[in-house]
Each structure stands twice: as structure tokens, then as C-alpha cells.
Design a protein around this motif. Structure first.
Motif, PDB file in Angstrom:
ATOM      1  N   LYS A  13      11.724   2.019  -8.202  1.00 11.06           N
ATOM      2  CA  LYS A  13      10.436   1.352  -8.053  1.00 11.06           C
ATOM      3  C   LYS A  13      10.247   0.885  -6.608  1.00 11.06           C
ATOM      4  CE  LYS A  13       7.650  -2.202 -10.216  1.00 11.06           C
ATOM      5  NZ  LYS A  13       7.579  -3.234 -11.241  1.00 11.06           N
ATOM      6  N   PRO A  14       9.090   1.181  -6.015  1.00 11.88           N
ATOM      7  CA  PRO A  14       8.863   0.736  -4.632  1.00 11.88           C
ATOM      8  C   PRO A  14       8.585  -0.756  -4.568  1.00 11.88           C
ATOM      9  CG  PRO A  14       6.889   1.783  -5.489  1.00 11.88           C
ATOM     10  CD  PRO A  14       7.955   1.937  -6.553  1.00 11.88           C
ATOM     11  N   ALA A  15       8.763  -1.301  -3.373  1.00 12.30           N
ATOM     12  CA  ALA A  15       8.393  -2.702  -3.151  1.00 12.30           C
ATOM     13  C   ALA A  15       6.881  -2.824  -3.287  1.00 12.30           C
ATOM     14  CB  ALA A  15       8.835  -3.133  -1.757  1.00 12.30           C
ATOM     15  N   ARG A  16       6.445  -3.972  -3.733  1.00 12.06           N
ATOM     16  CA  ARG A  16       4.993  -4.180  -3.879  1.00 12.06           C
ATOM     17  C   ARG A  16       4.337  -4.109  -2.503  1.00 12.06           C
ATOM     18  NH1 ARG A  16       1.583  -5.774  -7.624  1.00 12.06           N
ATOM     19  NH2 ARG A  16       3.184  -6.298  -9.137  1.00 12.06           N
ATOM     20  N   ARG A  17       3.247  -3.354  -2.433  1.00 11.15           N
ATOM     21  CA  ARG A  17       2.516  -3.181  -1.176  1.00 11.15           C
ATOM     22  C   ARG A  17       1.072  -3.613  -1.339  1.00 11.15           C
ATOM     23  NH1 ARG A  17       3.346  -0.011   2.725  1.00 11.15           N
ATOM     24  NH2 ARG A  17       1.392   1.117   2.500  1.00 11.15           N
ATOM     25  N   GLN A  18       0.514  -4.151  -0.278  1.00  2.46           N
ATOM     26  CA  GLN A  18      -0.910  -4.506  -0.252  1.00  2.46           C
ATOM     27  C   GLN A  18      -1.700  -3.249   0.084  1.00  2.46           C
ATOM     28  OE1 GLN A  18      -2.073  -7.600  -0.914  1.00  2.46           O
ATOM     29  NE2 GLN A  18      -4.184  -6.885  -0.744  1.00  2.46           N
ATOM     30  N   LEU A  19      -2.495  -2.766  -0.845  1.00  2.00           N
ATOM     31  CA  LEU A  19      -3.245  -1.528  -0.629  1.00  2.00           C
ATOM     32  C   LEU A  19      -4.653  -1.819  -0.141  1.00  2.00           C
ATOM     33  CD1 LEU A  19      -2.222   0.572  -3.764  1.00  2.00           C
ATOM     34  CD2 LEU A  19      -1.283   0.662  -1.468  1.00  2.00           C
ATOM     35  N   ASN A  20      -5.122  -0.939   0.729  1.00  5.30           N
ATOM     36  CA  ASN A  20      -6.488  -1.006   1.211  1.00  5.30           C
ATOM     37  C   ASN A  20      -7.098   0.365   0.965  1.00  5.30           C
ATOM     38  OD1 ASN A  20      -8.842  -0.861   2.749  1.00  5.30           O
ATOM     39  ND2 ASN A  20      -8.047  -2.221   4.334  1.00  5.30           N
ATOM     40  N   PRO A  21      -8.178   0.451   0.189  1.00  8.43           N
ATOM     41  CA  PRO A  21      -8.756   1.769  -0.118  1.00  8.43           C
ATOM     42  C   PRO A  21      -9.227   2.530   1.124  1.00  8.43           C
ATOM     43  CG  PRO A  21     -10.166  -0.013  -0.940  1.00  8.43           C
ATOM     44  CD  PRO A  21      -8.913  -0.642  -0.437  1.00  8.43           C
ATOM     45  N   ASN A  22      -9.370   1.841   2.252  1.00  5.26           N
ATOM     46  CA  ASN A  22      -9.833   2.498   3.478  1.00  5.26           C
ATOM     47  C   ASN A  22      -8.702   2.972   4.376  1.00  5.26           C
ATOM     48  OD1 ASN A  22     -12.557   1.945   2.780  1.00  5.26           O
ATOM     49  ND2 ASN A  22     -12.301  -0.143   3.537  1.00  5.26           N
ATOM     50  N   ASP A  23      -7.449   2.813   3.941  1.00  2.12           N
ATOM     51  CA  ASP A  23      -6.308   3.157   4.789  1.00  2.12           C
ATOM     52  C   ASP A  23      -6.347   4.594   5.302  1.00  2.12           C
ATOM     53  OD1 ASP A  23      -5.154   0.654   4.743  1.00  2.12           O
ATOM     54  OD2 ASP A  23      -3.592   1.176   3.291  1.00  2.12           O
ATOM     55  N   TRP A  24      -6.850   5.504   4.496  1.00  3.78           N
ATOM     56  CA  TRP A  24      -6.805   6.927   4.841  1.00  3.78           C
ATOM     57  C   TRP A  24      -8.048   7.414   5.583  1.00  3.78           C
ATOM     58  CZ3 TRP A  24      -2.303   9.390   4.299  1.00  3.78           C
ATOM     59  CH2 TRP A  24      -1.345   8.777   3.480  1.00  3.78           C
ATOM     60  N   ASN A  25      -9.078   6.571   5.685  1.00  6.71           N
ATOM     61  CA  ASN A  25     -10.350   7.020   6.260  1.00  6.71           C
ATOM     62  C   ASN A  25     -10.211   7.593   7.669  1.00  6.71           C
ATOM     63  OD1 ASN A  25     -11.556   6.180   3.916  1.00  6.71           O
ATOM     64  ND2 ASN A  25     -12.616   4.429   4.815  1.00  6.71           N
ATOM     65  N   GLU A  26      -9.564   6.859   8.562  1.00 12.79           N
ATOM     66  CA  GLU A  26      -9.461   7.295   9.954  1.00 12.79           C
ATOM     67  C   GLU A  26      -8.677   8.603  10.077  1.00 12.79           C
ATOM     68  OE1 GLU A  26      -8.481   5.339  14.325  1.00 12.79           O
ATOM     69  OE2 GLU A  26      -7.723   4.367  12.526  1.00 12.79           O
TER      70      GLU A  26
END
Length: 198
Positions: A13-26
């Protein structure tokens, strides 16, 4: 079970991460297309890091952002390919690199010196192939998706013999207890699946 699920089961199981739906946009704006969904799902869960102490992958956010690495890698390999084409020595670099049309898209490397790319060979990124530039001496092409490739990579490291990682000529100079000590320390032999974030 999908290859992505199998990979997660092996790595833990990975460590909990703060996700942002825009991370991949750029990144996706830069390459002009979406990236494979299983690649993004894996990286969103685990982040940048090293699989089984060998395969290095990059998320758009973090200490070594994916877009920065892409730009540097594409420029470096495009220059090498241009020089090889001028010399008439291009068979070992058969593909162009982004931003050329159909150019390879960098996503990671391994500590053996191989670079890993997506080959955008289909309008659907989930059907892209993986190209490994082997020590800059040629390419190997693998059917995708990313999760199949990463799972196979992790399994190959797990399925090696107990003396993997030591030069054959060194074996004759080591006592059996020295070899066992190296195996016990994890310095040679099978590599247990793991993910080390950075």
C-alpha cells in the motif's frame, strides 16, 4: 486481477498522498495528448520513486517533476539522434523524440542505464507501447500498458538466482559463507518488490 492491481499487491500500500486533479494538465499540454491512464493512476497513488530499487518513475509534482525530466531527456536524445543520423548510424535510434510527430515520450529510467519511453503509436494512449533505450545502443519495444511493463520488471528482479548481481569471475574468489552473507544482506540475489518514494 489487472496488472495494475498485481503491481500494487506486490509493492504494498502506498503512503497517503494529497491528489490534485490538475497535476497532469501541464505535462499533457506539453506533449499534446493524454498519457496512459494506468501510468497516471500508479503515479498518483505512489508518486515519484524507485520500484524494487531499480526502476525510477516521475510524477508531475515532487522533487524531480516529470515535465522537467521530459524536456531535458527529449532534448538530449534528439541531439544524439540528430548526430547519429548525420553519421549514418541511426539503426540503434529508430524513433524520433518528442516534440517530433510520433516521437518517444520519456517517463523514467533504470539504474542499469536504460531509458524508458512511451511510443505514441495509437490515438488511444492506453494502447501505447513501451520503448526501452538500452544503454543508448539500441531499442527494445514492449507491448503496453505501463502496468504490464512495470509488473514484468519487478517480477524479473524477484525471479533471479541467489547470486544475481555478482560478477561470475568473483564467485571463484568468495567462500560460501561470504556469498551467503551477501545474499542475507540483500546485496545480491532476488530483489523483493518495493517502492521507495523520493
Amino acid at each position: 486481477m489487472s496488472s495494475l492491481d498485481e503491481l500494487r499487491a506486490l509493492l504494498g500500500k502506498p503512503a497517503r498522498r494529497q491528489l490534485n486533479p490538475n497535476d497532469w494538465n501541464e505535462v499533457e499540454q506539453h506533449i499534446g495528448t493524454a498519457l496512459p491512464s494506468d501510468f497516471k493512476t500508479f503515479l498518483d497513488a505512489y508518486g515519484s520513486g524507485v520500484l524494487s530499487g531499480e526502476l525510477v518513475v516521475f510524477h508531475p509534482r515532487g522533487s524531480s517533476p516529470l515535465l522537467e525530466r521530459m524536456r531535458t531527456t527529449h532534448e538530449m536524445f534528439s541531439d544524439r539522434r540528430d548526430r547519429a543520423l548525420r553519421r549514418g548510424d541511426s539503426p540503434h535510434i529508430p524513433y524520433p523524440f518528442h516534440p517530433a510527430a510520433g516521437g518517444l515520450i520519456s517517463w523514467g529510467y533504470d539504474y542499469s542505464g536504460d531509458e524508458h519511453f512511451f511510443l505514441p503509436c495509437d490515438p488511444n494512449p492506453d494502447l501505447w507501447k513501451i520503448v526501452t533505450m538500452v544503454h543508448e545502443e539500441g531499442c527494445e519495444t514492449f507491448d503496453g500498458p505501463f502496468s504490464d511493463f512495470a509488473l514484468g520488471f519487478v517480477r524479473r528482479l524477484l525471479d533471479v538466482d541467489q547470486y544475481h548481481g555478482i560478477e561470475p569471475e568473483a564467485l571463484e574468489f568468495l567462500e560460501p559463507e561470504d556469498l551467503e552473507e551477501l545474499v542475507a544482506a540483500g546485496e545480491i540475489g532476488p530483489v523483493q518488490p518495493s517502492f521507495e518514494p523520493f
